[in-house]
Design an enzyme around this catalytic site. Structure first.
Site, PDB file in Angstrom:
ATOM      1  N   LYS A  13       0.834  -1.208   0.000  1.00  0.00           N
ATOM      2  CA  LYS A  13       0.000   0.000   0.000  1.00  0.00           C
ATOM      3  C   LYS A  13       0.870   1.261   0.000  1.00  0.00           C
ATOM      4  CE  LYS A  13      -2.208  -0.952   3.845  1.00  0.00           C
ATOM      5  NZ  LYS A  13      -1.682  -2.231   4.313  1.00  0.00           N
ATOM      6  N   ARG A  88     -10.036   0.739   8.723  1.00  0.00           N
ATOM      7  CA  ARG A  88      -9.579  -0.612   9.020  1.00  0.00           C
ATOM      8  C   ARG A  88     -10.685  -1.451   9.645  1.00  0.00           C
ATOM      9  NH1 ARG A  88      -3.835   0.314   9.309  1.00  0.00           N
ATOM     10  NH2 ARG A  88      -2.643  -1.585   9.654  1.00  0.00           N
ATOM     11  N   ARG A 127      11.728  -6.173   4.050  1.00  0.00           N
ATOM     12  CA  ARG A 127      11.638  -4.748   4.385  1.00  0.00           C
ATOM     13  C   ARG A 127      12.509  -4.444   5.608  1.00  0.00           C
ATOM     14  NH1 ARG A 127       5.683  -2.412   4.953  1.00  0.00           N
ATOM     15  NH2 ARG A 127       5.630  -2.951   7.136  1.00  0.00           N
ATOM     16  N   ARG A 139      10.496  -0.728  12.614  1.00  0.00           N
ATOM     17  CA  ARG A 139       9.261  -0.642  13.391  1.00  0.00           C
ATOM     18  C   ARG A 139       9.207  -1.750  14.435  1.00  0.00           C
ATOM     19  NH1 ARG A 139       4.490  -0.132   9.029  1.00  0.00           N
ATOM     20  NH2 ARG A 139       3.505  -1.409  10.615  1.00  0.00           N
ATOM     21  N   ARG A 150      -1.097  -8.915  13.412  1.00  0.00           N
ATOM     22  CA  ARG A 150      -1.586  -7.881  12.489  1.00  0.00           C
ATOM     23  C   ARG A 150      -2.395  -8.518  11.356  1.00  0.00           C
ATOM     24  NH1 ARG A 150       4.044  -5.316  11.460  1.00  0.00           N
ATOM     25  NH2 ARG A 150       3.084  -4.284   9.688  1.00  0.00           N
TER      26      ARG A 150
END
Ligand code: ADP
Length: 255
Positions: A13, A88, A127, A139, A150
């Site tokens: 995204k 969400r 990532r 993160r 998640r």
């Protein structure tokens, strides 16, 4: 243009949002980024959100809705926005409908990035490795355990949004497993009718920055092309002797 990007963590995204903001001159509104900024700044929202985010759970709807409501009223969001990570939950989507209706605004499209959950974990690992290599802070929720949480939150709370927006005729699904540029092309194909609408839904002229730059470059090129022969002709007129001599010299050399 007002868009929503829908998809699980790691679906791409953020990558697509970056491209869309550059292409359409709109802003990216990422609730994840806004919440991380609030955590870093130690604001009351940040303090409330931190432990929830670290567990990979969703921050309460009222918190994120308030953040978005404030953000879409800022001047830079007037031209349009791409929502990344919001809504969400169905209640968030309903709150967004109300927020937009109150402002006389409409969504142009909801783009769903469809991905295979099995390889998302690999993407996030990549990532993390890339961020570490660049010396960036990783993160705290980018680790396999939290990611599983998640993904579970996505499946149960966010995935139903596809049905919600399909029911409104706004959902455009794209295969998020293809290379980045192919995903981008598929998104553009879905957005072409939106871009083609005269004046767009925002009622603003649809000329984009990129178009303007292109048009300017073309005009500059065109005028340069037109100017050159005109200047040459003028020179020839002003100094006919000199020009003839030069031609003669060239011919002599050729012989
Ligand atoms: P992801 O990469 O998992 O899509 P984001 O960067 O969008 O994550 O968000 C990170 C975390 O911030 C989420 O796991 C959640 O705790 C919180 N968050 C972000 N957006 C929302 C939202 N719209 N509603 C509730 N929580 C959110």
């Amino acid at each position: 243009m007002r868009l929503i990007l829908l998809g699980p963590p790691g679906a791409g995204k953020g990558t697509q949002a970056q491209r869309l903001i550059a292409k359409h001159g709109i802003v990216q509104l990422s609730t994840g980024d806004m919440l991380r900024a609030a955590v870093a700044a130690g604001t009351p929202v940040g303090l409330r959100a931190k432990s929830i985010m670290d567990r990979g759970e969703l921050v309460p709807d009222d918190v994120v809705v308030a953040i978005i409501a404030e953000r879409i009223d800022q001047p830079d969001a007037k031209r349009g926005f791409v929502l990344d990570g919001f809504p969400r939950t169905v209640p968030q989507a309903e709150a967004l409908d109300d927020l937009l209706a109150e402002r006389g605004l409409k969504l142009d499209a909801v783009i769903e990035l469809k991905v295979d959950e099995g390889i998302l974990l690999k993407r996030i690992e990549k990532r993390v490795a890339e961020m570490t290599a660049r010396g960036e802070k990783v993160r705290t929720d980018d680790n396999p355990d939290v990611l599983r949480g998640r993904l579970a939150a996505y499946r149960t709370q966010t995935a139903p949004l596809a049905g919600y927006y399909a029911g409104k005729g706004a959902l455009k699904s794209v295969d998020g497993m293809t290379p980045i540029n192919e995903v981008a092309t598929a998104i553009d194909r879905h957005l072409a009718p939106v871009g083609a609408r005269p004046g767009g839904k925002s009622g603003k002229p649809r000329r984009r920055k990129a178009d303007t730059a292109k048009a300017k470059r073309a005009a500059r090129k065109g005028s340069a092309r037109r100017k050159r022969p005109a200047t040459a002709a003028k020179r020839a007129k002003k100094r006919p002797g000199q020009r003839k001599n030069r031609t003669r010299r060239r011919l002599t050399r050729a012989r």
